[in-house]
Design a protein around this motif. Structure first.
Motif: not given
Length: 290
Positions: A139, A142-143, A181-186, A188, A190
């Motif tokens: 994570i 990636k983010y 949180k990943v599935l809900d794009d939380e 992105l 942030k």
């Protein structure tokens, strides 16, 4: 299920506080035996008079010991149990120790709970946390997020402070929490919000001390208001000073209260909280000084 446990040294004994859903419970057998009293008799009393406030938890008191199941009483009700013990009715050889426990034990337990130097009983082994660390690394990469920010989210969710506190079950819960949180794009967008350091003027411990300073000020102002009329009647040389203090101190104390209420909005405090932050109940519901 493993529980957070705090060791509390007291009177050559080790007492414990077990954290269960953020509420403190006290294993009672070490307390009773430390006082020199009969455990079976107190066990019966606890299951009778305090049945609504007791629970059973299993912990490993030390690395070399076997898991032990304790009957535990909510810390909120510990004082009520102590008041059921009459020193004049116990054996004379343990009377002084019983009195010492009644006078000092509760305060020591509260200090231990407030200090919060807890350790995770039956924590997960390092190899069991590999999957969680892999998820965090993925994570973060990636983010573009700092590792510390992701671990902070985990600890906030689970009520832990360090990675080595996580039990096997909490380890799985942390992975599920991150996956959701990943599935809900939380994550992105942030990056800046999570990466930006939060600059705090005071630590939570310092804020707690300031809240108690406010409470002590309120108490002092009350005493001043009681004494001022007596000094005036006695024509005492401090009469004018006390009259001025009774008029001026409430203004600055009320102003300090507003600042502390603003700075402590992130601290949760309900009727069951029994650590040093219980002072917030009075600060948040009390009336301003006149």
């Amino acid at each position: 299920m493993a529980h957070l446990a705090i060791s509390v040294p007291f009177n050559s004994s080790i007492l414990y506080i077990i954290k269960h859903y953020r509420k403190p419970y006290v294993p009672m057998k070490p307390v009773v035996e430390g006082m020199g009293m009969d455990w079976q008799r107190q066990h019966t009393k606890l299951k009778g008079q305090f049945n609504a406030h007791i629970k059973k938890f299993t912990i490993r008191p030390s690395v070399d010991s076997q898991p032990t199941t304790f009957l535990c009483l909510a810390l909120d009700n510990f004082s009520d149990w102590m008041q059921t013990i009459c020193p004049n009715k116990v054996k004379s050889k343990i009377r002084d120790k019983v009195i010492q426990y009644q006078c000092e034990c509760l305060d020591q337990l509260h200090k231990g709970w407030a200090k919060g130097e807890s350790k995770q009983i039956l924590a997960s082994a390092p190899e069991e946390r590999t999957s969680l660390q892999t998820a965090v690394n993925h994570i973060a990469s990636k983010y573009g997020l700092p590792y510390q920010a992701i671990y902070k989210l985990i600890h906030r969710q689970l009520g832990t402070k360090h990675l080595n506190e996580l039990t096997e079950r909490q380890n799985a819960e942390a992975i599920s929490h991150l996956l959701a949180k990943v599935l809900d794009d939380e994550f992105l967008g942030k990056q800046e919000a999570l990466a930006a350091p939060v600059v705090k003027q005071f630590t939570d411990d310092e804020l707690c001390q300031l809240c108690w300073l406010w409470k002590n000020s309120v108490r002092m102002i009350g005493h001043i208001a009681d004494i001022a009329p007596l000094l005036r009647v006695a024509d005492h040389r401090l009469s004018g000073a006390y009259h001025s203090m009774a008029s001026e101190y409430p203004r600055t104390t009320n102003a300090a209260r507003k600042i502390l209420e603003r700075e402590t909005t992130h601290i949760e405090c309900d009727q069951f909280r029994s650590d040093n932050w219980r002072v917030l109940r009075e600060m948040r519901i009390g009336r301003p000084l006149q």
